[in-house]
Design an enzyme around this catalytic site. Structure first.
Site, PDB file in Angstrom:
ATOM      1  N   SER A 175      44.115  46.104  38.979  1.00 52.99           N
ATOM      2  CA  SER A 175      45.211  46.905  39.536  1.00 52.99           C
ATOM      3  C   SER A 175      45.575  48.039  38.587  1.00 52.99           C
ATOM      4  O   SER A 175      45.395  47.924  37.363  1.00 52.99           O
ATOM      5  CB  SER A 175      46.446  46.035  39.763  1.00 52.99           C
ATOM      6  OG  SER A 175      46.147  44.971  40.617  1.00 52.99           O
TER       7      SER A 175
HETATM    8  C1  LIG Z   1      44.103  43.374  43.148  1.00 54.04           C
HETATM    9  S1  LIG Z   1      43.119  41.959  42.858  1.00 54.04           S
HETATM   10  C2  LIG Z   1      43.954  41.126  41.561  1.00 54.04           C
HETATM   11  C3  LIG Z   1      44.181  41.956  40.339  1.00 54.04           C
HETATM   12  C4  LIG Z   1      44.446  41.175  39.100  1.00 54.04           C
HETATM   13  N1  LIG Z   1      45.645  40.340  39.191  1.00 54.04           N
HETATM   14  C5  LIG Z   1      44.532  42.051  37.857  1.00 54.04           C
HETATM   15  O1  LIG Z   1      44.568  41.471  36.777  1.00 54.04           O
HETATM   16  O2  LIG Z   1      44.538  43.286  37.933  1.00 54.04           O
HETATM   17  C6  LIG Z   1      43.523  40.938  44.243  1.00 54.04           C
HETATM   18  C7  LIG Z   1      42.815  39.618  44.261  1.00 54.04           C
HETATM   19  O3  LIG Z   1      43.441  38.785  45.227  1.00 54.04           O
HETATM   20  C8  LIG Z   1      42.468  37.866  45.674  1.00 54.04           C
HETATM   21  N2  LIG Z   1      42.924  37.227  46.902  1.00 54.04           N
HETATM   22  C9  LIG Z   1      43.011  37.756  48.145  1.00 54.04           C
HETATM   23  N3  LIG Z   1      43.456  36.830  49.007  1.00 54.04           N
HETATM   24  C10 LIG Z   1      43.675  35.688  48.306  1.00 54.04           C
HETATM   25  C11 LIG Z   1      44.150  34.395  48.642  1.00 54.04           C
HETATM   26  N4  LIG Z   1      44.491  34.074  49.886  1.00 54.04           N
HETATM   27  N5  LIG Z   1      44.256  33.481  47.658  1.00 54.04           N
HETATM   28  C12 LIG Z   1      43.903  33.783  46.372  1.00 54.04           C
HETATM   29  N6  LIG Z   1      43.448  35.000  46.009  1.00 54.04           N
HETATM   30  C13 LIG Z   1      43.343  35.944  46.955  1.00 54.04           C
HETATM   31  C14 LIG Z   1      41.222  38.733  45.835  1.00 54.04           C
HETATM   32  O4  LIG Z   1      40.042  37.957  45.829  1.00 54.04           O
HETATM   33  C15 LIG Z   1      41.338  39.692  44.664  1.00 54.04           C
HETATM   34  O5  LIG Z   1      40.547  39.289  43.586  1.00 54.04           O
END
Ligand SMILES: C[S@@+](CC[C@H](N)C(=O)[O-])C[C@H]1O[C@@H](n2cnc3c(N)ncnc32)[C@H](O)[C@@H]1O
Length: 411
Positions: free
Chosen positions: A80
């Site tokens: 992010s």
């Molecule tokens: C923007 S990224 C996370 C960024 C991260 N927190 C960072 O350190 O920058 C969003 C993540 O949410 C995960 N995601 C989406 N839906 C999800 C769900 N239902 N449960 C767990 N993870 C999920 C995706 O696989 C993705 O890796």
């Protein structure tokens, strides 16, 4: 593919420089407000969590680094943007010793959280995607934060094994608030979540308030979508093929043929006398007042030929009434570098829907510009309407969301 361990060691001095500049930019933008948050952005080696990306991109204050796309090319995971990470960490008010659940992994934000909670705290990070879980674990180990519990699961059910949590920080765009997130919170716990209401996403800091959640703060943001059980796709109503669509987030009956025909009919313009600024708040106000609402979104062609105003490029709040609709636009105010808001409307009820929109613009200007903003409350689904506060009610699977706009003195 490069792994965290083969990162060019010459990158370190350049990364240090870029990190210092990033922290200065985040302070300048108001994203970093406290010393503990400044400290984590200053010390965590962010580039170890996106080792394939150019350093300049990793350390740009406002860019996300996409780390995975789906078959259609849509970003489904990213590091992010530092700006939104800082905003959310400030919203979350993390203190040493806290237990935090991060929804959506990658490693970097979990490292920030780990430093903020210190040795007495605990961070659990859950992701639905096995590739992301594997890379998050590897990057965290390489950066020296292997104490984080990285869990592979759909966050719809939270992570009961490491609960309860003082904070749940969600880093994927959520359309709803699954009960597990509140159930796994401690008494004074809070949830910080990019929450989509009527197509408009805001990162909301929610506190528990008896049987429901109440917002303490909210900010504009954008995130990759939630996958799994909680995924929710907006409806895209074609008004001119794929070139002009109305994105609608709720299950409302729409007269699609009449709306498409209306777009081709002459447009009515109505001006409000209201200066165009604080657009995020204005849009949220409009979105939480219209009985039927969507985001009119157009590609370049229809904008360039004048069929649709440029405001529709990224999706503009649109009021719908039967086969008619109105959306906001702007025009320069002579002799100034400011703009006036106005409305373009189409369809048989163009005047009525345009007047309704302009009245909303004027009410916002009179009663809400520069003030406290909205209060967002989430009650359990099934709460009777008579038990809800006054406001715009948006029904979701697990929650009944109420958005109200208290009238307060200008700040
Ligand atoms: C923007 S990224 C996370 C960024 C991260 N927190 C960072 O350190 O920058 C969003 C993540 O949410 C995960 N995601 C989406 N839906 C999800 C769900 N239902 N449960 C767990 N993870 C999920 C995706 O696989 C993705 O890796």
């Amino acid at each position: 593919m490069t792994t965290a361990r083969d990162v060019d060691t010459n990158a370190a001095p350049r990364a240090d420089e870029l990190r210092t500049a990033m922290v200065a930019a985040l302070r300048e933008m108001g994203a970093i407000q406290t010393e503990p948050v400044a400290d984590v952005f200053r010390t965590v080696e962010r580039h170890l969590f996106a080792p394939d990306a150019p350093l300049e991109m990793v350390y740009a204050a406002n860019s996300a680094v996409v780390t995975k796309r789906d078959e259609a090319g849509l970003a489904i995971s990213s590091l992010s943007a530092a700006h939104i990470q800082a905003v959310m960490l400030e919203q979350a008010q993390i203190r040493p010793g806290m237990r935090v659940l991060e929804v959506g992994s990658g490693g970097c934000n979990a490292a920030y959280l780990t430093k903020l909670v210190g040795p007495a705290g605990q961070v659990t990070s859950v992701d639905i995607d096995p590739d992301i879980v594997a890379s998050a674990k590897a990057h965290l180990a390489a950066a020296g934060y292997d104490q984080v519990n990285v869990v592979l699961a759909d966050a719809e059910n939270g992570v009961p094994d490491h609960a309860p949590y003082d904070r749940v920080i969600v880093t994927a765009g959520a359309w709803d608030l699954p009960p597990a997130w509140s159930d796994q919170l401690n008494g004074g716990g809070q949830i910080v979540v990019p929450f989509r209401v009527r197509g408009l996403t805001r990162t909301v800091a929610f506190e528990r308030d008896g049987d429901h959640l109440t917002s303490r703060d909210y900010r504009l943001c954008g995130f990759v979508p939630m996958q799994g059980i909680g995924a929710h796709t907006e409806r895209r109503v074609p008004l001119d093929g794929d070139e002009v669509v109305l994105r609608v987030d709720e299950d409302k009956a729409l007269d699609v043929d009449s709306l498409a025909a209306a777009l081709r009919s002459p447009r009515l313009e109505l001006w409000s006398g209201v200066e165009f600024d604080q657009v995020d708040e204005l849009d949220f106000w409009i979105g939480t007042h219209a009985p039927v609402f969507g985001l009119l979104t157009a590609q370049d062609g229809p904008i360039e030929c004048g069929l649709v105003a440029p405001s529709a490029k990224r999706g503009v709040p649109t009021l719908v009434r039967g086969g008619s609709f109105a959306y906001r636009t702007k025009r320069p105010i002579d002799g100034t570098d400011t703009f006036e808001t106005g409305v373009y409307a189409h369809g048989p009820d163009a005047r009525a829907v345009a007047e309704e929109y302009v009245e909303l613009l004027r009410r916002w200007d009179r009663d809400h510009r520069g003030r406290r903003g909205a209060v967002i409350e989430a009650y359990p689904a099934g709460t009777p309407s008579t038990a809800l506060p006054q406001g715009c009610v948006v029904d979701k699977k697990h929650t009944r969301v109420v958005i109200s706009w208290p009238r307060t003195q200008a700040s």
